[in-house]
Design a protein around this motif. Structure first.
Motif, PDB file in Angstrom:
ATOM      1  N   THR A  93      17.192  -5.143 -14.246  1.00  0.00           N
ATOM      2  CA  THR A  93      18.358  -5.138 -13.368  1.00  0.00           C
ATOM      3  C   THR A  93      17.953  -4.948 -11.918  1.00  0.00           C
ATOM      4  N   GLU A  94      17.040  -4.032 -11.665  1.00  0.00           N
ATOM      5  CA  GLU A  94      16.588  -3.786 -10.294  1.00  0.00           C
ATOM      6  C   GLU A  94      15.854  -5.003  -9.725  1.00  0.00           C
ATOM      7  N   LEU A  95      15.058  -5.647 -10.543  1.00  0.00           N
ATOM      8  CA  LEU A  95      14.353  -6.845 -10.080  1.00  0.00           C
ATOM      9  C   LEU A  95      15.339  -7.976  -9.803  1.00  0.00           C
ATOM     10  N   TYR A  96      16.343  -8.141 -10.649  1.00  0.00           N
ATOM     11  CA  TYR A  96      17.337  -9.194 -10.442  1.00  0.00           C
ATOM     12  C   TYR A  96      18.144  -8.939  -9.175  1.00  0.00           C
ATOM     13  N   ARG A  97      18.452  -7.693  -8.901  1.00  0.00           N
ATOM     14  CA  ARG A  97      19.194  -7.349  -7.697  1.00  0.00           C
ATOM     15  C   ARG A  97      18.348  -7.509  -6.441  1.00  0.00           C
ATOM     16  N   GLY A  98      17.056  -7.647  -6.598  1.00  0.00           N
ATOM     17  CA  GLY A  98      16.179  -7.759  -5.443  1.00  0.00           C
ATOM     18  C   GLY A  98      15.717  -6.416  -4.911  1.00  0.00           C
ATOM     19  N   ASP A  99      15.968  -5.344  -5.638  1.00  0.00           N
ATOM     20  CA  ASP A  99      15.543  -4.007  -5.214  1.00  0.00           C
ATOM     21  C   ASP A  99      14.127  -3.761  -5.735  1.00  0.00           C
ATOM     22  N   ARG A 100      13.160  -4.358  -5.074  1.00  0.00           N
ATOM     23  CA  ARG A 100      11.779  -4.209  -5.511  1.00  0.00           C
ATOM     24  C   ARG A 100      11.277  -2.779  -5.321  1.00  0.00           C
ATOM     25  N   GLU A 101      11.758  -2.122  -4.293  1.00  0.00           N
ATOM     26  CA  GLU A 101      11.358  -0.732  -4.083  1.00  0.00           C
ATOM     27  C   GLU A 101      11.849   0.141  -5.227  1.00  0.00           C
ATOM     28  N   GLY A 102      13.117  -0.073  -5.622  1.00  0.00           N
ATOM     29  CA  GLY A 102      13.652   0.687  -6.742  1.00  0.00           C
ATOM     30  C   GLY A 102      12.926   0.384  -8.036  1.00  0.00           C
ATOM     31  N   ALA A 103      12.611  -0.897  -8.254  1.00  0.00           N
ATOM     32  CA  ALA A 103      11.877  -1.273  -9.464  1.00  0.00           C
ATOM     33  C   ALA A 103      10.505  -0.603  -9.500  1.00  0.00           C
ATOM     34  N   TRP A 104       9.843  -0.559  -8.356  1.00  0.00           N
ATOM     35  CA  TRP A 104       8.534   0.095  -8.290  1.00  0.00           C
ATOM     36  C   TRP A 104       8.656   1.592  -8.554  1.00  0.00           C
ATOM     37  N   GLN A 105       9.684   2.215  -7.992  1.00  0.00           N
ATOM     38  CA  GLN A 105       9.903   3.645  -8.212  1.00  0.00           C
ATOM     39  C   GLN A 105      10.189   3.935  -9.675  1.00  0.00           C
ATOM     40  N   TYR A 106      10.971   3.058 -10.323  1.00  0.00           N
ATOM     41  CA  TYR A 106      11.230   3.303 -11.740  1.00  0.00           C
ATOM     42  C   TYR A 106       9.977   3.095 -12.576  1.00  0.00           C
ATOM     43  N   ALA A 107       9.180   2.094 -12.220  1.00  0.00           N
ATOM     44  CA  ALA A 107       7.933   1.873 -12.961  1.00  0.00           C
ATOM     45  C   ALA A 107       7.035   3.104 -12.861  1.00  0.00           C
ATOM     46  N   LEU A 108       6.962   3.696 -11.682  1.00  0.00           N
ATOM     47  CA  LEU A 108       6.171   4.917 -11.517  1.00  0.00           C
ATOM     48  C   LEU A 108       6.776   6.072 -12.305  1.00  0.00           C
TER      49      LEU A 108
END
Length: 228
Positions: A93-108
């Motif tokens: 969902t974060e990647l689809y929304r374009g929130d790459r920073e959020g996606a990276w934070q969730y991955a961490l």
């Protein structure tokens, strides 16, 4: 004196002659081409908008990865599915929304919580209720599920994360009900996930995300809706 029939023939002949003149023919052809071009452009714009809207609705309203038929699965299998589907759907969902920073934070957050859980399992050596091994504390399934809920709370607020917490709690219940963990193991997983999210996740500037669980007699999952 000319008859009406002769007048009619003369009118037809005169009209044909006027239409046959080149300037008028070009004008009519140009008008026809303009109308055809306008229709083509309008159709292309409509199809493009339709495809964009369809893609948004399709991705935003997809259940968490897939809908799992519960009639063919045990409660423990449903919990295992959700423990995997929730992190994947949150990241997607974060990647689809374009929130790459959020996606990276969730991955961490997910990686940190998962690694911490495995370390604690091998250090504490807590025996499972069913006696299968000594890696009961904390629950890995619950850690994965609650990492998604904790991330969404830190990033998007408690209102958006509330349904995820309910779903994660259900995952914990399935593990306890299957005699694989105790509630203390679930609480330990919650603590690990919350600490990791509080440490690694920053609040999104302006994001609106709604995540709600989907339960039925025939399927179970989580519905994600993102608007920006």
């Amino acid at each position: 004196m000319r008859s009406p029939n002769m007048r009619f023939k003369s009118f037809v002949t005169l009209t044909g002659a006027l239409l046959a003149r080149r300037p008028l023919t070009r004008l009519l052809a140009a008008a026809k081409d303009c109308r055809r071009g306008a229709v083509v452009v309008a159709a292309a714009q409509f199809l493009g908008a339709l495809r964009a809207r369809f893609a948004m609705v399709l991705v935003a309203s997809l259940p968490a990865v897939v809908a799992t038929p519960t009639y063919a699965l045990s409660q423990e299998s449903v919990g295992s599915f959700l423990a995997t589907a929730m992190p994947l759907a949150t990241l997607g969902t974060e990647l689809y929304r374009g929130d790459r920073e959020g996606a990276w934070q969730y991955a961490l957050t997910f990686t940190t919580a998962s690694v911490s859980t495995e370390v604690l399992k091998h250090v504490i050596h807590s025996e499972r209720p069913d006696g299968s091994d000594n890696q009961s504390f904390p629950s890995g399934h619950a850690t994965r599920a609650f990492s998604a809920a904790a991330y969404v709370r830190e990033r998007h607020g408690l209102e958006a994360a509330a349904p995820l917490y309910v779903t994660a709690l259900y995952v914990g219940y399935t593990r306890v009900n299957a005699d694989r963990h105790r509630w203390a193991d679930i609480a330990g997983a919650v603590l690990v996930a919350e600490v990791a999210a509080a440490w690694l996740v920053e609040r999104a500037p302006a994001a609106q995300v709604t995540i709600s669980p989907e339960f039925d007699r025939r399927f179970v999952g989580a519905r994600f809706f993102a608007r920006w």
